[in-house]
Write a protein that holds these residues in place. Structure first.
Motif, PDB file in Angstrom:
ATOM      1  N   VAL A   1       0.834  -1.202   0.000  1.00 14.40           N
ATOM      2  CA  VAL A   1       0.000   0.000   0.000  1.00 14.40           C
ATOM      3  C   VAL A   1       0.868   1.250   0.000  1.00 14.40           C
ATOM      4  CG1 VAL A   1      -1.685   1.317   1.337  1.00 14.40           C
ATOM      5  CG2 VAL A   1      -1.945  -1.147   1.096  1.00 14.40           C
ATOM      6  N   LEU A   2       1.955   1.244   0.777  1.00 11.15           N
ATOM      7  CA  LEU A   2       2.847   2.401   0.811  1.00 11.15           C
ATOM      8  C   LEU A   2       3.468   2.647  -0.557  1.00 11.15           C
ATOM      9  CD1 LEU A   2       4.321   4.617   2.382  1.00 11.15           C
ATOM     10  CD2 LEU A   2       6.078   2.937   2.966  1.00 11.15           C
ATOM     11  N   ALA A   3       3.961   1.590  -1.199  1.00 12.75           N
ATOM     12  CA  ALA A   3       4.557   1.735  -2.529  1.00 12.75           C
ATOM     13  C   ALA A   3       3.512   2.195  -3.540  1.00 12.75           C
ATOM     14  CB  ALA A   3       5.173   0.405  -2.967  1.00 12.75           C
ATOM     15  N   LEU A   4       2.303   1.633  -3.452  1.00 17.83           N
ATOM     16  CA  LEU A   4       1.217   2.047  -4.348  1.00 17.83           C
ATOM     17  C   LEU A   4       0.923   3.532  -4.177  1.00 17.83           C
ATOM     18  CD1 LEU A   4      -2.126   0.115  -4.852  1.00 17.83           C
ATOM     19  CD2 LEU A   4      -2.144   2.560  -4.475  1.00 17.83           C
TER      20      LEU A   4
ATOM     21  N   MET B   1      -7.862  -9.516   0.751  1.00 22.45           N
ATOM     22  CA  MET B   1      -7.152  -8.458   1.471  1.00 22.45           C
ATOM     23  C   MET B   1      -6.648  -7.394   0.517  1.00 22.45           C
ATOM     24  SD  MET B   1      -4.940 -10.373   4.421  1.00 22.45           S
ATOM     25  CE  MET B   1      -4.282  -8.807   4.935  1.00 22.45           C
ATOM     26  N   LEU B   2      -6.168  -7.820  -0.654  1.00 20.07           N
ATOM     27  CA  LEU B   2      -5.701  -6.851  -1.630  1.00 20.07           C
ATOM     28  C   LEU B   2      -6.856  -5.991  -2.131  1.00 20.07           C
ATOM     29  CD1 LEU B   2      -2.911  -7.399  -4.147  1.00 20.07           C
ATOM     30  CD2 LEU B   2      -4.975  -6.262  -4.952  1.00 20.07           C
ATOM     31  N   ALA B   3      -8.044  -6.602  -2.259  1.00 19.43           N
ATOM     32  CA  ALA B   3      -9.229  -5.832  -2.645  1.00 19.43           C
ATOM     33  C   ALA B   3      -9.587  -4.815  -1.563  1.00 19.43           C
ATOM     34  CB  ALA B   3     -10.401  -6.776  -2.897  1.00 19.43           C
ATOM     35  N   GLY B   4      -9.454  -5.213  -0.284  1.00 16.87           N
ATOM     36  CA  GLY B   4      -9.706  -4.278   0.809  1.00 16.87           C
ATOM     37  C   GLY B   4      -8.731  -3.116   0.797  1.00 16.87           C
ATOM     38  N   ALA B   5      -7.458  -3.412   0.500  1.00 14.81           N
ATOM     39  CA  ALA B   5      -6.464  -2.347   0.395  1.00 14.81           C
ATOM     40  C   ALA B   5      -6.792  -1.419  -0.767  1.00 14.81           C
ATOM     41  CB  ALA B   5      -5.072  -2.953   0.220  1.00 14.81           C
ATOM     42  N   GLY B   6      -7.305  -2.000  -1.871  1.00 14.62           N
ATOM     43  CA  GLY B   6      -7.709  -1.176  -3.004  1.00 14.62           C
ATOM     44  C   GLY B   6      -8.844  -0.244  -2.648  1.00 14.62           C
ATOM     45  N   MET B   7      -9.782  -0.739  -1.842  1.00 12.75           N
ATOM     46  CA  MET B   7     -10.879   0.118  -1.388  1.00 12.75           C
ATOM     47  C   MET B   7     -10.344   1.241  -0.510  1.00 12.75           C
ATOM     48  SD  MET B   7     -14.008   0.995  -1.303  1.00 12.75           S
ATOM     49  CE  MET B   7     -14.911  -0.368  -2.050  1.00 12.75           C
ATOM     50  N   LEU B   8      -9.401   0.919   0.375  1.00 14.98           N
ATOM     51  CA  LEU B   8      -8.808   1.927   1.244  1.00 14.98           C
ATOM     52  C   LEU B   8      -8.121   3.020   0.426  1.00 14.98           C
ATOM     53  CD1 LEU B   8      -8.875   1.986   4.351  1.00 14.98           C
ATOM     54  CD2 LEU B   8      -6.534   1.112   4.325  1.00 14.98           C
ATOM     55  N   ALA B   9      -7.547   2.635  -0.720  1.00 15.00           N
ATOM     56  CA  ALA B   9      -6.871   3.608  -1.588  1.00 15.00           C
ATOM     57  C   ALA B   9      -7.851   4.583  -2.214  1.00 15.00           C
ATOM     58  CB  ALA B   9      -6.090   2.879  -2.680  1.00 15.00           C
ATOM     59  N   GLY B  10      -9.167   4.312  -2.100  1.00 17.42           N
ATOM     60  CA  GLY B  10     -10.165   5.253  -2.590  1.00 17.42           C
ATOM     61  C   GLY B  10     -10.298   6.497  -1.729  1.00 17.42           C
ATOM     62  N   ILE B  11      -9.567   6.550  -0.619  1.00 14.31           N
ATOM     63  CA  ILE B  11      -9.531   7.783   0.185  1.00 14.31           C
ATOM     64  C   ILE B  11      -8.660   8.781  -0.568  1.00 14.31           C
ATOM     65  CG2 ILE B  11      -8.966   8.803   2.419  1.00 14.31           C
ATOM     66  CD1 ILE B  11      -9.159   6.033   3.651  1.00 14.31           C
ATOM     67  N   GLY B  12      -9.279   9.684  -1.278  1.00 15.02           N
ATOM     68  CA  GLY B  12      -8.525  10.648  -2.075  1.00 15.02           C
ATOM     69  C   GLY B  12      -8.121  11.876  -1.293  1.00 15.02           C
ATOM     70  N   PHE B  13      -9.038  12.421  -0.564  1.00 14.54           N
ATOM     71  CA  PHE B  13      -8.960  13.603   0.278  1.00 14.54           C
ATOM     72  C   PHE B  13      -7.944  14.669  -0.162  1.00 14.54           C
ATOM     73  CE2 PHE B  13      -8.532  16.225   4.047  1.00 14.54           C
ATOM     74  CZ  PHE B  13      -9.868  16.511   4.258  1.00 14.54           C
ATOM     75  N   THR B  14      -6.749  14.740   0.469  1.00 16.88           N
ATOM     76  CA  THR B  14      -5.869  15.894   0.284  1.00 16.88           C
ATOM     77  C   THR B  14      -5.567  16.165  -1.186  1.00 16.88           C
ATOM     78  OG1 THR B  14      -4.830  15.443   2.421  1.00 16.88           O
ATOM     79  CG2 THR B  14      -3.670  16.926   0.938  1.00 16.88           C
ATOM     80  N   MET B  15      -5.018  15.172  -1.891  1.00 17.24           N
ATOM     81  CA  MET B  15      -4.636  15.395  -3.277  1.00 17.24           C
ATOM     82  C   MET B  15      -5.865  15.586  -4.157  1.00 17.24           C
ATOM     83  SD  MET B  15      -1.580  15.639  -4.657  1.00 17.24           S
ATOM     84  CE  MET B  15      -0.394  14.499  -3.963  1.00 17.24           C
TER      85      MET B  15
END
Length: 435
Positions: free
Chosen positions: A173-176, A377-391
């Motif tokens: 997730v960090l690298a992504l 779990m990878l799908a869950g991490a992908g969902m978490l990456a949907g937090i766009g907020f600041t950028m």
């Protein structure tokens, strides 16, 4: 040597330590930056929908700047935050990217293939979904809003999950997110720069060149680099290229190699011990040289990241959230096509793109999925990456104005809330299962 002799000596205790020590522990907690950012966003939303909303908006819109005779360089307070202070955030992003590429998770051959594929899917699919659904006069400009991931919130969410999440998933997730940041920076530079002016741009390039030349010459004074950096930012600001790119460029230029290596530092320490019985004047000289050698045994990149990261996480980003996350919620904006397209892009497009591109990369043999990370779990991490907020909010400010900007902000906030909640729940549910 006894065990006590090997332990680190303690610093003197002061009364303020009773307050400062717990505060410092909070600042160094992974989730703390996300918590402060969340509180700032909630505060901005509450104020925007209160009786003080108009007054606070007038504050952010207030003109601030320099005026000398007929010359005026004035912009709104929000503009100085978004284009000025946020440049320091982008500088820290550049420092983090440099560290990861040279020494971190993106340095090993082949290590970046899976997160790279995931990041590409997490940018392309949301943008396609957004463009398919969005409508309105300004709608087409918002494709970049759904391509970003907020690393502060995502890291904070993973920290809250604790050891239920394997370290390999954290690394992924960090690298992504870092690759996602690179993509967002390119999107800003290519898609959201307007009114290009060649002469200021040439001056900005010259500023970057001067910074590189000073490094080659061995200039160590940070103040000299800050001076050149500010001039570079000002030139890029006037060129039409978004000035935050200056922060990224200078961050990527920052050396990751210390001036004093470990062997030379040991020599300074040994020399200081031999001269410990010298008179006071000599002792002062020894201490000054030892302090310089100790400081320079950390790379400029590491020292700058350590010093600036707290300012970025606990001042700049919360201030950005206060200035930009406030949006008056109404029924019309909730069902605006831009709002719905952004929600679909981040909540559906992000996890779908990350999962699909990751699966293709693994199935084709281009990348390898960690053994302790299952596809759910990878799908869950992908969902978490949907937090766009600041950028996402940052790009929304570049893409929209007026009612469209309010609709875009609402879409980002709602999508980030949904993605965060579902992503956390999914990772909590799947973390301990066998796949």
């Amino acid at each position: 040597m006894s065990e006590d002799d090997k332990s680190s000596p303690a610093f003197p205790q002061e009364p303020i330590d009773a307050i400062a020590t717990p505060f410092q522990r909070f600042l160094h907690t992974e989730a703390s930056g996300g918590i402060v950012l969340l509180l700032a966003a909630i505060g901005a939303l509450i104020v925007a929908n209160s009786a003080f909303g108009t007054a606070v908006e007038s504050l952010w819109s207030m003109k601030v700047g320099l005026r000398v005779g007929d010359f005026a360089w004035e912009h709104s307070l929000r503009h100085w935050i978004n284009d000025g202070l946020v440049t320091l955030f982008f500088f820290v992003v550049g420092l983090e990217i440099k560290r990861e590429v040279v020494h971190g998770e993106l340095s090993a051959p082949g290590a970046a293939v899976l997160p790279l594929a995931a990041a590409l899917g997490g940018m392309a699919v949301p943008a396609a979904i957004y463009l398919a659904l969005a409508s309105g006069p300004q709608a087409s400009a918002g494709w970049g809003v759904v391509m970003a991931t907020d690393i502060a919130f995502v890291v904070g969410c993973l920290a809250l999950l604790g050891n239920k999440v394997p370290n390999s998933l954290r690394v992924f997730v960090l690298a992504l997110a870092i690759i996602d940041d690179i993509g967002a920076i390119l999107v800003i530079a290519i898609g959201y720069s307007h009114g290009f002016h060649a002469l200021p741009f040439a001056a900005a390039l010259a500023g970057v060149g001067v910074s590189a030349a000073m490094q080659w010459l061995g200039v160590r004074a940070m103040s000299a680099y800050w001076f050149v950096g500010i001039l570079t930012w000002a030139a890029l600001h006037e060129s039409g290229i978004h000035p935050t790119i200056a922060g990224v460029a200078l961050g990527l230029l920052t050396p990751v190699k210390p001036w004093i290596d470990s062997e030379r530092l040991d020599k300074f320490v040994g020399w200081a011990r031999r001269d410990a019985s010298e008179p006071l004047v000599r002792s002062k000289d020894v201490r000054q040289k030892l302090a310089l050698a100790s400081r320079e045994s950390l790379s400029p990149q590491q020292r700058l990241e350590d010093n600036l990261h707290p300012w970025s996480a606990f001042f700049i980003l919360p201030l950005f959230a206060l200035a930009n996350a406030g949006v008056a919620v109404s029924a019309s904006s909730a069902f605006d096509p831009i709002t719905l397209a952004i929600i679909a892009g981040l909540v559906v497009g992000k996890p779908l793109g990350i999962f699909a591109f990751s699966w293709v990369a693994v199935a084709a043999g281009w990348a390898r999925k960690p053994d302790d990370v299952g596809w759910p779990m990878l799908a869950g991490a992908g969902m978490l990456a949907g937090i766009g907020f600041t950028m996402s909010l940052f790009i929304a400010n570049l893409a929209f104005d007026g009612g469209s900007l309010s609709a875009a902000k609402l879409g980002v906030l709602v999508a980030s809330l949904i993605a965060g909640a579902i992503g956390m729940a999914a990772l909590w549910a799947f973390a301990n299962r066998k796949h």
